[in-house]
Enzyme design. Sequence first.
Site, PDB file in Angstrom:
ATOM      1  N   LYS A  74     -13.807  -2.301 -15.062  1.00 19.80           N
ATOM      2  CA  LYS A  74     -14.198  -1.496 -14.479  1.00 19.80           C
ATOM      3  C   LYS A  74     -15.664  -0.966 -14.924  1.00 19.80           C
ATOM      4  O   LYS A  74     -15.696  -0.901 -14.983  1.00 19.80           O
ATOM      5  CB  LYS A  74     -13.216  -0.531 -13.770  1.00 19.80           C
ATOM      6  CG  LYS A  74     -13.641   0.579 -12.301  1.00 19.80           C
ATOM      7  CD  LYS A  74     -12.552   1.550 -11.922  1.00 19.80           C
ATOM      8  CE  LYS A  74     -12.813   2.070 -10.697  1.00 19.80           C
ATOM      9  NZ  LYS A  74     -12.042   2.968 -10.672  1.00 19.80           N
ATOM     10  N   SER A 149     -10.062   2.935  -6.100  1.00 12.81           N
ATOM     11  CA  SER A 149     -11.193   2.562  -5.926  1.00 12.81           C
ATOM     12  C   SER A 149     -11.731   0.961  -6.869  1.00 12.81           C
ATOM     13  O   SER A 149     -12.424   0.527  -7.093  1.00 12.81           O
ATOM     14  CB  SER A 149     -12.532   3.990  -6.420  1.00 12.81           C
ATOM     15  OG  SER A 149     -11.689   3.781  -7.432  1.00 12.81           O
ATOM     16  N   SER A 173      -5.990   5.233  -6.944  1.00  8.20           N
ATOM     17  CA  SER A 173      -7.070   4.334  -7.237  1.00  8.20           C
ATOM     18  C   SER A 173      -6.385   2.642  -8.496  1.00  8.20           C
ATOM     19  O   SER A 173      -7.929   1.743  -8.083  1.00  8.20           O
ATOM     20  CB  SER A 173      -9.006   4.552  -8.498  1.00  8.20           C
ATOM     21  OG  SER A 173      -9.178   5.243  -7.648  1.00  8.20           O
TER      22      SER A 173
END
Lengths: 489, 480, 97
Positions: A74, A149, A173
């Site tokens: 990420k 996310s 997330s």
Amino acid sequence: MSDEIVELTASQAAAAVHAGELDPGELFETYRARAAADTLNAYLWVSDRTPAGPPAGEPAATSSPLGGVPLAVKDLFCTEGVPSQAGSRILEGYRPPYSATVVRRLAQAGAPLLGKTNQDEFAMGSSNENSGFGPVRNPWDETRVPGGSSGGSAAAVAAGLAPWAIGTDTGGSVRQPAALCGIVGLKPTYGACSRFGMIAFASSLDQAGPLTRDVTDAALLLRHMVGRDPRDSTSLEFPEPIELPTREDLRGIRLGVPDELVGEGGGVQDGVRRSFEQTLELARGLGATVEPCRLPHAPHALSAYYLIAPAEASANLARFDGVRYGLRVDSGADLVSMYSRTRAAGFGPEVKRRIMLGTYALSSGYYDAYYGTALRVRTKIAEDFRTAFQSFDFVVTPTSPWTAFELGAKLEDPLAMYLNDFCTVPMPLAGIPAISIPSGLSEGLPVGFQLAGPAFSENRLLAAAYALERAIGFDSSPARRRDPGGSTP
Amino acid sequence: MNATEYEPVIGLEIHVQLKTRTKMFCGCELSFGEEPNVHTCPVCLGLPGTLPVLNARAVHFGLMIGLALGCEIAGRSQFHRKNYFYPDLPKGYQISQYDVPLCTGGHLGDVRIHRVHLEEDAAKLVHASASGRIHGAERSAVDFNRGGTPLVEIVTEPDVHSAEEARDWLGLLRSTLRVLGVSDVNMDEGSLRCDANVSVRPAGSSGLGTKTELKNMNSFRFLAQGINAEVERQVGLLRAGEQVVQETLHFDPRSGLLTALRSKEEAHDYRYFPEPDLVPLVATPEMVEAARAALPELPAARAQRFERELGLPADRAHELAFRTELADYFEQALAADGSDLDPIALANWIPPLIERIGSDTDPAQSLVSPASLAGLVKLVSARQVSTTAARDVLTRLVAEGGDPAAIVEQEGLGAISDADGGLAEIVAAALAADPDAADKVRAGNMKAIGPLVGYVMRETKGRADGGEVTRLIREQLGLG
Amino acid sequence: MLERAQVDHVARLARLELSDAEAERMAVELSKVLDHIEKIRELDLEGVPPTSHVVDVVNALRADEPTSSLPREVALRSAPEPVAGGFGVPSPGAGGE
Ligand SMILES: [Mg+2]
Ligand SMILES: [Zn+2]
């Protein structure tokens, strides 16, 4: 060969490398090429070359625990010399001088960096539409969101653009995008993984977690993520090694279903509810008992979360001020204008909204009413779980009330978007681990099933998830097999 | 007009840079005047993703300070974030202790301590002129070397009632901290910084007036100047029937004036909340014991000991003990001489020494070793050199160093005594030269003895012992 | 309901320049979220201690031992305005306002 390689789970690929049946260079190059051809906007940066060898002083891929299986990371994990932007224009092109502890540990264990994945800006979002670099598309239906996310990580794994990935979970997330993309996502116990090098959203909630094709991959990756880091005061030594799950039944396991989350108040879609109930049936078939449990304060978790997380974020994001790194809007203005214009230009609307909310919740005269109250609710939520775990091994819910929704569907209504997190926010508030596994499809879209356990119960959680996973027999390959340059399957 | 008398009420807030090796929350070494930005790392630059880790020695020093000031140590304290934007604050917040400080209560001298807490220092802003910009604002450059230096903040109760008292008390605090070895406590270099909260009230009343906060008084002299100026200003306002406005004032050492900082924009709202990146700090019995064991004798206790055990008058005892370097020098001199040197006599020679080497100089840095001062005092006590001549010897020692006995010998400064025979003759000559004075003394007016003694001193170039001269005068005048 | 003046005050504290339209929209959106959130204020939380940390750890201390600092050029590498070995900014108090 390339297609066969992509069919392997990460653990299978590692085993093939260890057995000398798969060249780690070829493995990396296969994924590198697929990631570079990404049409989902899952990646913000892809390595332009296959690593020549393991990091200095580390064993070769063939003898490293993770076998050289490349890792998608990420964007908000700092990676030395590689863009680390947390999905924000305010950090566009920023290349940090150091790497996050978790990334370093995984690289040392033999999982080299494949690329950086798209995300909601500063991890604020549940649809990945809040990225400063454009939304990510769901590989199951490109008109839909992948969740957020950690949407880039989830989409990349689901689409076979990465063997596995890491993301971060603050209010769901990791688990929610895993659910919406039909993969496994685990949020570890708070403190299990070092937060050093993770660009902070809400420090008391953020945890790194694996996003993988199956539970075994999640266990293998997590094994090399956990452990105390002297650079993170809130990190802890994991009390036992993470084991690869083998158990195929759930005999003696007591599952609690909290009406507060799963009942009418949660607004769970019919198809999601059906899949959830089918999974409970399977669990019973494996020997588990399933009974209602109480989490009286869980319905208030969302409110507490949307005070605590923005409050912490308002401070965590104060460092983006145009002085030391990142965007600056100056034009010869005075200091206060330089700050205000830089931040206005660099942050997207959702980030601004949360900074405003958090600043307000902490401001003079409102602290007790908002932030102080939220911290007390947090205490009650943790108590609720402790009480529940006296009678149950795990609390189970649908991961997300909905399957993947259309891009843009909830963008205009922040509150509706926040309700995505209804079933996932109570666990980080209590600091406990939870895992989402795919439980089937609803109208062709994946549904996630969530299990939450007491702090440091990851081994038991993984074992139960593994047994269920085998019983469910979810086939995630349709999304993965598709040609990364092609159209929807 | 009824002129009300006003009484100042002053509280002090002191920031002390701790003398650890590394910063509060990262492993960067502390900086002493190096090039800008050579002691920085991802943590103290506030790079994204970094986290603070608390320095154990800073906690130890904090505990030592708390114990030295007689504070109560909090069993469990925590850090907060104090949020505000400023270029010298890389994270946009300062990590500081807020509702539960490390230490509370206590006192030093007559001033009560409100609290003692740990925090991190800000970086330094340097004016950067002419950066080649055609238009736009003036530029400054941030140097993060100092950013993150461990600080202890000490807040007193409003127990101080004059500028001079504030200055003296800060001196006592400085020597106490210096003895503890926890800080350089140098106001010039900013390792000791003092702000003052000042208000005035009608003398005798017990209420508190509106206070102002005085900043940037970076020397003992400026502290006194700033407080005096502010007290005068406030009294002036009240006398004129006006009101004191609560504000922050900045002392300008060049003009000696206080100017208000613009504060309307900010309306300080620091939005404190518990620092989630740090875990609570629990002062264990082991940590507190280790801090207690590290405490040396403190200046206040040392002054008491000088009075009690050495018989020094209170003033002299404080004068020495509150400046550690003087007390150390004094005690070394006392120990240097094997024989029984009179501590009071020795102590009386410290001020003349300070006068000669400069009031801010550590005597240990001078050419006069403790042993040579002891030697000089011994010569005086044995009447081998007169007090007057000894002062000249001291001047020589300060300039060149050396052995006092050798200087006396070399320069022929040895006391002229009766035993030499010479002194009695000079006294006789004095009586003969001023019969008026001699008569007055004979008649019992001892004040008239001055000119006679003066004559002898002139004749002997100060080598005569004053007491001996008086004795001889009385003897020759038949006064017994 | 969040007043426009409160939005402006909070935006100033947060150093966010909002256009008129943004500020108006923010007032509406935040009010809606706050209306929902405010329900927790009705809970009886008398005597409930706040939880700011979920980990049961205290005293994560670091030995006072130096680690290497960054070379200055690395520290300044991402700076928008490197000047005289430092990070250039508009002087506080200088310029307009
Ligand atoms: Mg302070
Ligand atoms: Zn540092």
